[in-house]
Design a protein around this motif. Structure first.
Motif, PDB file in Angstrom:
ATOM      1  N   PRO A  97      60.997  52.032  60.330  1.00 26.74           N
ATOM      2  CA  PRO A  97      62.428  52.309  60.500  1.00 26.74           C
ATOM      3  C   PRO A  97      62.686  53.806  60.682  1.00 26.74           C
ATOM      4  N   GLU A  98      63.697  54.128  61.492  1.00 22.36           N
ATOM      5  CA  GLU A  98      64.025  55.535  61.745  1.00 22.36           C
ATOM      6  C   GLU A  98      64.405  56.279  60.470  1.00 22.36           C
ATOM      7  N   ASP A  99      65.102  55.603  59.554  1.00 20.69           N
ATOM      8  CA  ASP A  99      65.555  56.290  58.337  1.00 20.69           C
ATOM      9  C   ASP A  99      64.441  56.479  57.318  1.00 20.69           C
ATOM     10  N   THR A 100      63.311  55.795  57.492  1.00 22.31           N
ATOM     11  CA  THR A 100      62.149  55.978  56.603  1.00 22.31           C
ATOM     12  C   THR A 100      60.870  55.986  57.445  1.00 22.31           C
ATOM     13  N   PRO A 101      60.651  57.044  58.217  1.00 26.06           N
ATOM     14  CA  PRO A 101      59.501  57.079  59.118  1.00 26.06           C
ATOM     15  C   PRO A 101      58.147  57.030  58.405  1.00 26.06           C
ATOM     16  N   ALA A 102      58.108  57.365  57.127  1.00 21.75           N
ATOM     17  CA  ALA A 102      56.849  57.322  56.378  1.00 21.75           C
ATOM     18  C   ALA A 102      56.625  55.974  55.700  1.00 21.75           C
ATOM     19  N   ALA A 103      57.434  54.984  56.020  1.00 18.95           N
ATOM     20  CA  ALA A 103      57.369  53.679  55.337  1.00 18.95           C
ATOM     21  C   ALA A 103      56.003  53.015  55.423  1.00 18.95           C
ATOM     22  N   TRP A 104      55.286  53.232  56.513  1.00 18.58           N
ATOM     23  CA  TRP A 104      54.003  52.546  56.660  1.00 18.58           C
ATOM     24  C   TRP A 104      52.877  53.251  55.904  1.00 18.58           C
ATOM     25  N   GLN A 105      52.990  54.565  55.675  1.00 17.11           N
ATOM     26  CA  GLN A 105      51.935  55.346  55.011  1.00 17.11           C
ATOM     27  C   GLN A 105      50.564  54.942  55.549  1.00 17.11           C
ATOM     28  N   THR A 106      50.368  55.190  56.818  1.00 20.76           N
ATOM     29  CA  THR A 106      49.215  54.667  57.516  1.00 20.76           C
ATOM     30  C   THR A 106      48.392  55.755  58.182  1.00 20.76           C
ATOM     31  N   SER A 107      47.250  55.357  58.697  1.00 19.63           N
ATOM     32  CA  SER A 107      46.393  56.251  59.458  1.00 19.63           C
ATOM     33  C   SER A 107      45.632  55.418  60.484  1.00 19.63           C
ATOM     34  N   LEU A 108      45.044  56.099  61.459  1.00 20.65           N
ATOM     35  CA  LEU A 108      44.241  55.361  62.433  1.00 20.65           C
ATOM     36  C   LEU A 108      43.072  54.645  61.766  1.00 20.65           C
ATOM     37  N   GLU A 109      42.515  55.264  60.713  1.00 19.01           N
ATOM     38  CA  GLU A 109      41.373  54.656  60.032  1.00 19.01           C
ATOM     39  C   GLU A 109      41.770  53.347  59.337  1.00 19.01           C
ATOM     40  N   THR A 110      42.914  53.346  58.647  1.00 20.42           N
ATOM     41  CA  THR A 110      43.321  52.109  57.972  1.00 20.42           C
ATOM     42  C   THR A 110      43.721  51.041  58.983  1.00 20.42           C
ATOM     43  N   ALA A 165      54.232  57.004  62.994  1.00 22.68           N
ATOM     44  CA  ALA A 165      53.326  55.958  63.451  1.00 22.68           C
ATOM     45  C   ALA A 165      54.035  55.112  64.497  1.00 22.68           C
ATOM     46  N   HIS A 166      53.280  54.661  65.468  1.00 27.75           N
ATOM     47  CA  HIS A 166      53.777  53.629  66.373  1.00 27.75           C
ATOM     48  C   HIS A 166      52.589  52.926  67.013  1.00 27.75           C
ATOM     49  N   VAL A 167      52.812  51.667  67.331  1.00 23.33           N
ATOM     50  CA  VAL A 167      51.797  50.849  67.979  1.00 23.33           C
ATOM     51  C   VAL A 167      52.435  50.264  69.229  1.00 23.33           C
ATOM     52  N   SER A 168      51.812  50.499  70.362  1.00 24.88           N
ATOM     53  CA  SER A 168      52.299  49.970  71.637  1.00 24.88           C
ATOM     54  C   SER A 168      51.365  48.867  72.108  1.00 24.88           C
TER      55      SER A 168
END
Length: 150
Positions: free
Chosen positions: A16-29, A80-83
């Motif tokens: 979500p735009e209001d919480t861009p860190a919501a996924w707390q992710t990385s390419l490795e995970t 983060a984004h996935v296309s």
């Protein structure tokens, strides 16, 4: 008679735009999650020519003989984004269902946008439903695509 939905588009999934860190992710995970869920996945780390950041290109089989090709960009925990490219709403929904239920930490944290709708002048992201199966997600994705024709 069932209606076949054949319109193809690219879809982008993001927090979500209001919480861009919501996924707390990385390419490795993300790579690890794809490898666990899709053992025959094609995975390749590259550098994006557009933004000069590391990306993960992938191709996975989300259902028998149904493949999704895409790219994940996750250069920071707050971005983060996935296309995924050239897919129907039904195929995109299979991927979105996996992403929502098996990867992101909260099912209410996935939004999407399609290139088809963006090409028609609308850049407003929609939310992936936080509950429901792939068929229910596909219905929302088809509604999103239909909104461009309205």
């Amino acid at each position: 008679m069932a209606v076949e939905h054949t319109l193809r588009s690219n879809f982008v999934f993001a927090p979500p735009e209001d919480t861009p860190a919501a996924w707390q992710t990385s390419l490795e995970t993300f790579r690890d999650a794809l490898e666990r869920a899709f053992p025959d996945a094609f995975l390749e780390t590259n550098t994006s020519g557009l933004r000069d950041v590391p990306v993960l290109d992938f191709e996975i089989e989300v259902a028998p003989e149904v493949f999704v090709t895409g790219t994940a960009a996750m250069p920071a925990s707050d971005y983060a984004h996935v296309s995924i490219i050239d897919v129907t709403a039904d195929t995109a929904a299979l991927f979105a269902h996996w992403l929502r239920d098996s990867y992101v930490p909260s099912p209410a944290s996935v939004r999407f946008l399609s290139s088809f709708v963006m090409e028609n002048g609308d850049e407003t992201p929609w939310a992936v439903p936080s509950t429901g199966n792939a068929a229910e997600i596909a219905a929302v994705l088809r509604s999103h695509l239909a909104a461009a024709d309205a």
